[in-house]
Design a protein around this motif. Structure first.
Motif, PDB file in Angstrom:
ATOM      1  N   GLU B 120      -6.629  -6.325   1.199  1.00 32.67           N
ATOM      2  CA  GLU B 120      -7.802  -7.013   1.727  1.00 32.67           C
ATOM      3  C   GLU B 120      -8.932  -6.993   0.681  1.00 32.67           C
ATOM      4  N   MET B 121      -9.076  -5.861   0.008  1.00 36.26           N
ATOM      5  CA  MET B 121     -10.123  -5.755  -1.002  1.00 36.26           C
ATOM      6  C   MET B 121      -9.851  -6.711  -2.162  1.00 36.26           C
ATOM      7  N   GLN B 124     -10.674 -10.190  -1.113  1.00 34.65           N
ATOM      8  CA  GLN B 124     -12.118 -10.447  -1.171  1.00 34.65           C
ATOM      9  C   GLN B 124     -12.576 -10.677  -2.602  1.00 34.65           C
ATOM     10  N   GLY B 125     -12.046  -9.855  -3.500  1.00 36.30           N
ATOM     11  CA  GLY B 125     -12.441  -9.979  -4.897  1.00 36.30           C
ATOM     12  C   GLY B 125     -12.032 -11.327  -5.488  1.00 36.30           C
ATOM     13  N   TRP B 128     -14.067 -14.193  -4.039  1.00 39.07           N
ATOM     14  CA  TRP B 128     -15.415 -14.189  -4.611  1.00 39.07           C
ATOM     15  C   TRP B 128     -15.389 -14.804  -6.013  1.00 39.07           C
TER      16      TRP B 128
END
Lengths: 288, 310, 244
Positions: B120-121, B124-125, B128
């Motif tokens: 998930e991280m 997101q990265g 972005w």
């Protein structure tokens, strides 16, 4: 200033949720990965009662707390106790508990999707602005924070002053020695697990006043609560509250300064720093 | 090599040859099912290489897989396909090493939590970064068919089995078994426990990234939400545990029935996959600890006892 | 320092929060010596052993092996340099058979072997301690003294410079105890260097050349076994602090 207050308010509600998880892990030694779903259930009850009967979420928590207590007590007695009994060592219990609570978490999400669908739910409660230090804040957020603060303070006092609270802290420090001074560890573990679940569910009811949730958001909260517990130190109330506030402020900072889509990256950055430099938590001693 | 090892090798080669004939049926559905099974076999087997002996439950598969797809997606315009596969493996391995070094010194709970959020991280990265650079997804246009993807995955599976077999015979494999039994003892007999665990985690991370890169052409259009699906990590864990991690062939025995079940459930009750996942976890803990391999060993043990008594 | 000193502690100290478990302890162990580390319960003997094996890092002081410092090294490096140990509560590897348990000590330890050679060597060690016939047994089926034997064999199979035995004789019945003492006697006669944390007085008398006595974390006496055991302060420490 804006960021600081918004962060503190968010952190306050995180603290409540993480305290529930910490109570469960600290005493019963089971890392409950279905913790976030308990939050969603609490939120969902608050949402339903508000939309159907206009019941204030602040009253709903008095219904949610005992219900969640009973539900978590049953989960512990029926599903987790047998695992504790069959585990030959701490590592085995850890693996079993992780798999079981993951399973539970998915089952709960599955049931919620099946029964109520996967839609987002939110309602408008106290959605009026309030001015603090010249900036506008949602009244519901402020009320939720106050509510969480009162509950955290109450829990902290209870753990430090009452006899039952003392026993719980004793088990958190050392289950073996607690047994020697006449504490019924299995019984207390079940109760602490139930209480932790109740605290988290109440946190869910509170958080539902200002956040939009859906059936599958639980895991996000589980993750944040886990990170907070590790940052604050297992079984450490002060540490948990401080860690929750740090995470709340950190997340708000990243969301408003860089990008709101990076909140988890922010949480992870904090997590990695903690793992590398203070794996025993803010106030924890170095393990020996 | 001993004689029964030659025999096992013979059987394995024969099975692989039969499996490689699947595309000749020309049945699109069967081939696509074959791709799924081959993909999960590689992922679950390489997962078990690390998690089987160490008992660390990794939920990072989706992260490595997603990174692999992105390596293919962003590199296909610039570099040839065959160069991108090892690059994906390399990047996956390096990331696994970093994650492992940060978390594998600590207890299993920390590791699970960390890997749980990793996909998930990363998603997101990547999202972005794409927003910053102003494009949403990437096209992976190749002339590779499902047949080619299937054969590549089979080849990778063979490679993973060979690596797994080699590790099982090596000092490293022996060290991991000791670590899984008692990490304190392992340290006191002179094993570098952190390094051993990281080494195996790197293998599983690299393999997952290569699988992602091989699968990428199938998606045609890649965006973060398709490349990083946290569900994948859980599926892999369940398949491996259902089969059992005690033997190299264990995960395969879990992959086949679970993939079929998953296909059936997700086509007739698409909303119930989460429930299925949850119930499978509970079933493994309460009904089938040790998976099919554990069940097989118990039955064999009982049969041996019976014949000893007779 | 004498040329044949194997292990040397200088001011070794271990603090747990406010508690000083090992307080400024110094002693030497020479080659072929069997040293008894004795004292009442909770006097810091096992902690001292844990400092030497690297299970715990010392808070202060220096520990060296054949003149080279090993203070602060992780347990695995100390093991490779030639320090092997057994544990107070026996710790075998439950998923492996006896032979594999013994091999575990020889594959990564001081003298490292692998494959056929490791297996042969582990068999030799098992023969020496009288367990060759149980090489293929699962460890769950063993009697208590046999589990202790296997753990000792595991420690021996790395061919250590020094062997640390943490209450290896504790919990044995009288017959087993005499077998156990005989076994360690044989190791002693082979000329091994051993540090022995022990409560069993008969064993200490018959096995140890010298003794170090600890009480409340401090070294209170040191010398030949006979001298030390008749020292009034040692007797007081035992009878005063420990009713047993």
């Amino acid at each position: 200033m804006d960021i600081l207050i918004t962060g503190l308010i968010l952190g306050g509600t995180y603290a409540l949720i993480a305290l529930g998880l910490n109570l469960q892990y600290g005493v019963s030694r089971i890392m409950n990965l279905a913790n976030g779903e308990m939050l969603v259930i609490g939120a969902f009850v608050a949402f339903t009662l508000f939309t159907v009967g206009q019941v204030s979420p602040l009253l709903t928590i008095f219904l949610v707390a005992p219900l969640a207590y009973v539900l978590n007590w049953l989960i512990y007695r029926i599903m987790l106790r047998p695992l504790v009994n069959r585990a030959k060592n701490r590592g085995m219990l850890e693996v079993d508990a992780i798999l079981t609570t993951f399973g539970l978490s998915f089952v709960m999400v599955g049931i919620m999707i099946w029964a109520f669908g996967g839609d987002y739910f939110s309602y408008s409660y106290l959605a009026r602005p309030i001015v603090i230090f010249g900036d506008n804040f949602g009244l519901n957020r402020v009320v939720a924070f106050l509510c969480a603060a009162v509950l955290c303070a109450g829990l902290f006092l209870w753990l430090n002053v009452s006899r039952a609270g003392m026993a719980i802290r004793a088990v958190a420090v050392s289950p073996e020695n607690a047994r020697l001074v006449g504490i019924d560890v299995p019984k207390l573990s079940a109760r602490a697990f139930a209480l932790g679940g109740a605290v988290t569910a109440v946190g869910g009811a509170v958080i539902s006043t200002f956040l939009t949730l859906d059936a599958s958001t639980g895991v996000m909260f589980t993750m944040k609560a886990l990170i907070i517990v590790i940052m604050g130190g297992v079984g450490d109330v002060r540490g948990t509250i401080l860690a929750a506030l740090v995470l709340g402020i950190g997340e708000t900072f990243v969301a408003s300064v860089i990008d709101p889509g990076l909140t988890l990256v922010a949480a992870y950055a904090l997590f990695i720093l903690i793992l590398l430099f203070r794996p025993q938590g803010f106030f924890g001693r170095k393990p020996t | 090599m001993k004689r029964d090892e030659w025999k096992t090798l013979g059987w394995a080669t024969a099975l692989l040859a039969v499996a490689a004939l699947l595309p000749l049926t020309g049945d699109g559905y069967l081939i696509s099912l074959g791709v799924s099974i081959a993909m999960y076999t590689v992922l679950a087997t390489s997962w078990a290489l690390f998690s089987g002996p160490t008992h660390y439950i990794s939920l990072a598969t989706a992260a490595f897989f997603g990174i692999g797809t992105y390596v293919m997606g962003s590199g296909i315009e610039v570099l040839p396909y065959w160069v991108l596969l090892p690059i994906a493996g390399l990047i996956g391995g390096v990331l696994a090493a970093l994650v492992g070094l940060a978390t594998l010194r600590l207890s299993g709970v920390y590791f699970v939590i960390f890997t749980l959020g990793l996909a998930e991280m990363t998603r997101q990265g990547v999202t972005w970064y794409q927003n910053q650079t102003g494009h949403k997804g990437t096209y992976v246009l190749t002339d590779l068919t499902d047949n080619d993807i299937y054969w590549q995955l089979l080849g990778l599976a063979a490679l993973v089995y060979l690596v797994g077999w080699g590790i099982g015979r090596s000092r490293l494999g022996f060290a991991l078994r000791i670590i899984g039994d008692d990490e304190d003892v392992a340290r006191h007999v002179g094993i570098n426990t952190a390094l051993s665990k990281v080494a195996l985690f790197v293998v599983s991370g690299a393999v997952a990234a290569i699988v992602g890169a091989i699968i990428a052409p199938r998606y045609v259009y890649i965006e973060p939400s398709t490349a990083f699906t946290p569900m994948l990590s859980f599926q892999v864990v369940i398949m491996a545990l259902l089969g059992g991690t005690g033997r190299l062939w264990g995960p395969l025995v879990g992959v086949i029935p679970f993939t079929l079940l998953w296909e059936a459930i997700s086509s007739s009750f698409p909303n119930q996959t989460t429930l299925l996942l949850g119930l499978s976890f509970l079933a493994i803990v309460y009904l089938l600890p040790g998976g099919f391999v554990g069940l097989y060993d118990r039955l064999k043990g009982r049969a041996a006892k019976r014949s000893a008594m007779a | 320092m004498m040329a044949n000193t194997v292990i040397s502690l200088r001011g070794a100290t271990k603090q747990f929060g406010g508690l000083v478990a090992v307080d400024n302890v110094s002693f030497d162990v020479r080659e072929h010596e069997v040293l008894g580390l004795i004292g009442p319960n909770g006097s810091g003997k096992s902690t001292t052993l844990n400092l030497i094996s690297g299970a715990l890092p010392a808070t202060d002081g220096e520990i060296s092996l054949r003149g080279g410092t090993i203070t602060g090294l992780p347990a695995r490096q100390i093991a490779r340099k030639g320090v092997s140990r057994t544990f107070q509560l026996v710790r075998l590897l439950p998923s492996m058979n006896v032979l594999e348990n013994v091999m575990a000590g020889g594959v990564f330890g001081h003298r490292r072997r692998w494959g056929q050679s490791a297996e042969r060597h582990a068999m030799q060690v098992l023969e020496k301690i009288g367990m060759a016939d149980k090489a293929k047994s699962r460890v769950g089926q063993l009697t208590y003294i046999d589990t202790k034997r296997v753990e000792l064999a595991r420690a021996l199979s790395g061919e250590p410079e020094v062997l640390l035995l943490d209450e290896w004789l504790a919990g044995l019945n009288p017959t087993e105890l005499s077998e156990g003492i005989d076994l360690i006697h044989r190791l002693r006669d082979e000329g091994r260097t051993i540090i022995l944390v022990e409560h069993v007085m008969d064993a200490i008398r018959s096995l140890c050349d010298n003794c170090v006595v600890m009480s409340s974390g401090k070294k209170i006496a040191e010398g030949t076994t006979d001298d030390v055991l008749s020292d009034p302060e040692v007797i007081r420490a035992y009878l005063g602090d420990d009713d047993a």
